[in-house]
Design a protein around this motif. Structure first.
Motif, short mmCIF file in Angstrom:
data_model
loop_
_atom_site.label_atom_id
_atom_site.label_comp_id
_atom_site.label_asym_id
_atom_site.label_seq_id
_atom_site.Cartn_x
_atom_site.Cartn_y
_atom_site.Cartn_z
N UNK A 235 0.83 -1.20 0.00
CA UNK A 235 0.00 0.00 0.00
C UNK A 235 0.87 1.25 0.00
N UNK A 236 0.36 2.29 -0.66
CA UNK A 236 1.00 3.60 -0.56
C UNK A 236 0.53 4.24 0.74
N UNK A 237 1.47 4.57 1.61
CA UNK A 237 1.09 5.07 2.93
C UNK A 237 0.43 6.43 2.88
N UNK A 238 0.72 7.23 1.86
CA UNK A 238 0.16 8.58 1.78
C UNK A 238 -1.26 8.55 1.22
N UNK A 239 -1.45 7.85 0.11
CA UNK A 239 -2.78 7.81 -0.52
C UNK A 239 -3.65 6.67 0.01
N UNK A 240 -3.02 5.65 0.58
CA UNK A 240 -3.77 4.49 1.06
C UNK A 240 -4.11 3.50 -0.03
N UNK A 241 -3.72 3.77 -1.27
CA UNK A 241 -4.07 2.90 -2.38
C UNK A 241 -3.19 1.65 -2.41
N UNK A 242 -3.80 0.54 -2.80
CA UNK A 242 -3.06 -0.70 -2.98
C UNK A 242 -2.41 -0.67 -4.37
N UNK A 243 -1.08 -0.69 -4.41
CA UNK A 243 -0.38 -0.58 -5.68
C UNK A 243 0.09 -1.93 -6.22
N UNK A 244 0.07 -2.97 -5.35
CA UNK A 244 0.54 -4.29 -5.82
C UNK A 244 0.07 -5.35 -4.85
N UNK A 245 -0.27 -6.49 -5.41
CA UNK A 245 -0.56 -7.65 -4.57
C UNK A 245 -0.25 -8.92 -5.35
N UNK A 246 0.12 -9.95 -4.64
CA UNK A 246 0.42 -11.21 -5.30
C UNK A 246 0.40 -12.34 -4.27
#
Length: 384
Positions: A235-246
């Protein structure tokens, strides 16, 4: 066992090196697992791993085509030619240890030093465990904490673009629905607590032991196998968005007796085939996370504003240097019709200069000191 193989590789490296009189030599290492005895394929993967390290550390873009016949390279050593300044890369040695091949490559560069990439902090809390009953076999109490520490070690040793902020004893107590919902954003309290640029949250899905298959003619009892499956979310700590998962899965022999009690942090466990297989997986995960971070700028936030002084949460450990120029991004809170607040980012052309640094923070100055009131704690800075 040391083996030197004959190889010839044409690769074009797109990189802007600084001209100097004498080229300097830099060394990179890569490794890969030998599967089904295919040393040639493993060697190729190990070379690509070494070049990926050079790519991530130095911004090298590689387009490769190899000349080979029946998976055998033609010439005595690997040479790579730079399309601009003739930088050269050579495969100088390789060694095989059990089922792992390790290669060493040398880059002769006409630049005096390699570029220093910005490094991001990854907050790493204790990994979650979906089914604690899986750890009864071997009584692996504390496995989540030990595994978190191993993942942290892999990030620290293998990653060129990040470093871990380890909190192996800190369980976030997230609900199972958080891991099952792919649209979930990072809770704000975690981002605020971490003071890092990214947060890596993992969920151990499976650590179950599978009995060895038996047949009528089997007079010798075989060791069972043990599975390992983990889902990771960055997760991006600033935006809270999940940028990658696997999700990753391996299955390896469990070479211990059924009544054997193991410490989850013991050398005996992590030197076993099961432990070594997990370590190799974690090392590859660290490199894969680097590929996700490679195209993303280094971002930080203002954490202190005192009169004309501005302090950001980027410092020496992020490869920030005095004199660096940073871009300002302003935050703006919008009130929605649902009585909630939505935060948006407003890009600006404002440039800030780093004047002082510590290990974890930096002081920045804005040439337009009279307009500093426009900046608030939580606004974002970007290192281009």
């Amino acid at each position: 066992m040391v083996m030197l193989h004959r190889a010839f590789v044409f690769l074009f490296l797109v990189f802007g090196f600084l001209p100097v009189t004498q080229p300097a030599d830099f060394y990179f290492q890569g490794q890969a697992q030998i599967i089904d005895g295919d040393i040639n394929s493993a060697r190729q993967q190990a070379i690509e791993a070494a070049l990926l390290t050079a790519n991530l550390e130095n911004g090298i873009t590689i387009n490769s085509s190899r000349e080979s016949t029946n998976s055998q390279f033609h010439q005595s050593h690997t040479i790579l030619n730079n399309r601009l300044d003739g930088e050269q890369v050579e495969l100088i040695s390789e060694r095989i240890q059990k089922d792992i091949i390790v290669v060493n490559v040398k880059i002769s560069s006409h630049q005096s030093h390699f570029q220093t990439a910005g490094k991001v902090s990854i907050f790493l809390p204790q990994l979650n465990l979906t089914n604690p009953a899986h750890l009864r076999y071997g009584q692996l109490s504390g496995f989540q904490q030990s595994l978190t520490e191993e993942l942290s070690d892999s990030l620290a040793q293998k990653s060129k673009l990040s470093f871990p902020e380890l909190r192996a004893d800190q369980n976030l107590n997230l609900s199972q629905s958080f891991f099952e919902d792919n649209t979930q954003k990072l809770p704000n309290w975690i981002g605020d607590m971490s003071n890092s640029q990214y947060v890596l949250i993992g969920n151990i899905l499976n650590a179950e032991v599978v009995p060895a298959p038996k047949s009528f003619w089997d007079f010798v009892e075989h060791y069972p196998s043990r599975q390992f499956q983990i889902n990771l979310n960055l997760f991006h700590a600033i935006s809270g968005e999940k940028i990658w998962q696997k999700t990753y899965f391996i299955n390896e022999v469990w070479e211990f007796e059924r009544n054997k009690i193991l410490s989850a942090s013991s050398t005996e466990l992590w030197h076993s085939k099961y432990g070594q297989a997990i370590k190799r997986l974690l090392n590859s995960i660290a490199l894969e996370i680097d590929t996700q971070l490679k195209e993303r700028p280094l971002m930080g936030t203002f954490i202190v504003k005192h009169e004309k002084q501005l302090l950001i949460n980027l410092g020496r450990r992020n490869n920030i240097q005095v004199g660096d120029k940073l871009k300002l991004v302003l935050r703006k809170d919008l009130h929605t019709r649902f009585q909630s607040i939505k935060t948006i980012a407003q890009p600006s052309h404002t440039e800030l200069t780093v004047t002082q640094i510590t290990e974890q923070t930096a002081v920045v100055e804005w040439s337009k000191a009279t307009e500093i009131e426009n900046i608030q704690v939580g606004d974002v800075v970007i290192k281009p």
